[in-house]
Write a protein that holds these residues in place. Structure first.
Motif, PDB file in Angstrom:
ATOM      1  N   ARG A  42       0.827  -1.210   0.000  1.00  0.00           N
ATOM      2  CA  ARG A  42       0.000   0.000   0.000  1.00  0.00           C
ATOM      3  C   ARG A  42       0.861   1.260   0.000  1.00  0.00           C
ATOM      4  O   ARG A  42       0.596   2.218  -0.738  1.00  0.00           O
ATOM      5  CB  ARG A  42      -0.956  -0.008   1.191  1.00  0.00           C
ATOM      6  CG  ARG A  42      -2.104  -0.995   1.083  1.00  0.00           C
ATOM      7  CD  ARG A  42      -3.188  -0.684   2.098  1.00  0.00           C
ATOM      8  NE  ARG A  42      -2.729  -0.861   3.469  1.00  0.00           N
ATOM      9  CZ  ARG A  42      -2.908  -1.972   4.179  1.00  0.00           C
ATOM     10  NH1 ARG A  42      -3.520  -3.009   3.648  1.00  0.00           N
ATOM     11  NH2 ARG A  42      -2.474  -2.044   5.430  1.00  0.00           N
ATOM     12  N   GLU A  45       2.597   1.715  -3.378  1.00  0.00           N
ATOM     13  CA  GLU A  45       1.684   2.206  -4.405  1.00  0.00           C
ATOM     14  C   GLU A  45       1.345   3.681  -4.228  1.00  0.00           C
ATOM     15  O   GLU A  45       1.358   4.449  -5.216  1.00  0.00           O
ATOM     16  CB  GLU A  45       0.392   1.387  -4.380  1.00  0.00           C
ATOM     17  CG  GLU A  45      -0.667   1.854  -5.363  1.00  0.00           C
ATOM     18  CD  GLU A  45      -1.941   1.031  -5.329  1.00  0.00           C
ATOM     19  OE1 GLU A  45      -2.858   1.343  -6.109  1.00  0.00           O
ATOM     20  OE2 GLU A  45      -2.017   0.063  -4.528  1.00  0.00           O
ATOM     21  N   CYS A  46       1.039   4.090  -2.999  1.00  0.00           N
ATOM     22  CA  CYS A  46       0.477   5.426  -2.774  1.00  0.00           C
ATOM     23  C   CYS A  46       1.512   6.489  -2.417  1.00  0.00           C
ATOM     24  O   CYS A  46       1.280   7.678  -2.674  1.00  0.00           O
ATOM     25  CB  CYS A  46      -0.567   5.366  -1.655  1.00  0.00           C
ATOM     26  SG  CYS A  46      -2.007   4.366  -2.043  1.00  0.00           S
ATOM     27  N   VAL A 264      -7.209   3.141  -1.273  1.00  0.00           N
ATOM     28  CA  VAL A 264      -6.338   1.971  -1.078  1.00  0.00           C
ATOM     29  C   VAL A 264      -6.307   1.530   0.372  1.00  0.00           C
ATOM     30  O   VAL A 264      -6.255   0.327   0.669  1.00  0.00           O
ATOM     31  CB  VAL A 264      -4.930   2.281  -1.603  1.00  0.00           C
ATOM     32  CG1 VAL A 264      -3.951   1.166  -1.232  1.00  0.00           C
ATOM     33  CG2 VAL A 264      -4.940   2.477  -3.114  1.00  0.00           C
TER      34      VAL A 264
END
Length: 266
Positions: A42, A45-46, A264
């Motif tokens: 996570r 990705e973010c 997310v």
């Protein structure tokens, strides 16, 4: 000049962690625990990827070192996150001595006959979208210095500490030198030492360094699975919730999207 970024994504190295484990098997069990891997993916990705994908100078290589034992399910998710990031390259290696393996992977991607700019990057940190462009400009400004030394360090010390969650992003400004994020080393031709051969907070003990305080150049991710937070007596950091203006600034500087975070992390 070639620019190489280097990231260890849950690589089970021999050494290289502040928290020790009794064996490589124990380290793998810790690294590949489902709760930890979900959090790392996570954050990757973010927090980590948006700024790298959005670099104003896209001429760089980003190496991601993983263990050859990384479970297929996580490797597949990693590949999916990198599908629109052509500069990224996953490199799988068996467990080995931390500094040696990192050096080998970086040098395998180098043109050893030319100078190189190398930066280290954790999978839960971010750099500004202008980082590669700014790094190249700094190296050009310091041509005489880099020509006179095998290695020269560059460090941007202003940024943010941030923690994403289902409600968005908590963050506050921070100035910390030699923190290991938004940090690079200029390496002369045929020099085999790399940015990963030195502790990030000690590079000024081994080479001349140039530091920059403006502009904000990093986000240091804060989460329950930071290696530095696994020791006893580590206090929680209470970060303020960003308002709409703060979220817009994160989007402008680092391409970090609070709406994506809310989705997310929901």
């Amino acid at each position: 000049m070639q620019v190489i970024g280097f990231c260890r994504f849950s690589y089970p190295a021999e050494g290289g962690f502040q928290v020790e484990h009794g064996s490589i098997r124990d380290r793998m069990a810790y690294l590949y625990a489902p709760a930890r891997m979900e959090e790392r993916l996570r954050h990757f990705e973010c927090i980590c990827l948006p700024g790298l994908k959005g670099q104003t100078d896209p001429d760089f290589t980003f190496l991601i070192l993983v263990g050859d034992s990384l479970p297929d399910a996580y490797l597949d998710r990693l590949r999916a996150l990198l599908a629109d990031f052509p500069q990224a390259r996953i490199v799988a290696r068996p467990p080995g001595p931390h500094r040696q393996v990192c050096q080998e992977v970086i040098n395998a991607a180098r043109d050893m006959d030319t100078p190189c700019l190398e930066f280290r990057h954790d999978d839960d940190d971010a750099v500004a979208v202008t980082f590669v462009e700014t790094l190249r400009a700094a190296a050009r400004d310091c041509t005489a210095l880099t020509a006179a030394h095998r290695l020269v360090g560059f460090d941007w010390n202003r940024g943010f500490v941030a923690r994403p969650d289902a409600k968005g992003l908590r963050a506050e400004p921070n100035v910390t030198p030699y923190w290991g994020v938004a940090q690079a080393v200029a390496v002369q031709p045929r020099v085999r030492q790399t940015v990963m051969n030195f502790g990030h907070n000690k590079i000024n003990q081994f080479m001349p360094t140039v530091t920059f305080t403006d502009p904000p150049m990093f986000v240091r991710g804060h989460n329950d699975h930071n290696d530095s937070r696994q020791k006893k007596h580590v206090k929680a950091v209470d970060l303020p919730r960003l308002d709409a203006a703060g979220e817009a600034e994160m989007r402008r500087l680092f391409a970090i999207d609070a709406d994506q975070i809310r989705t997310v992390f929901a």
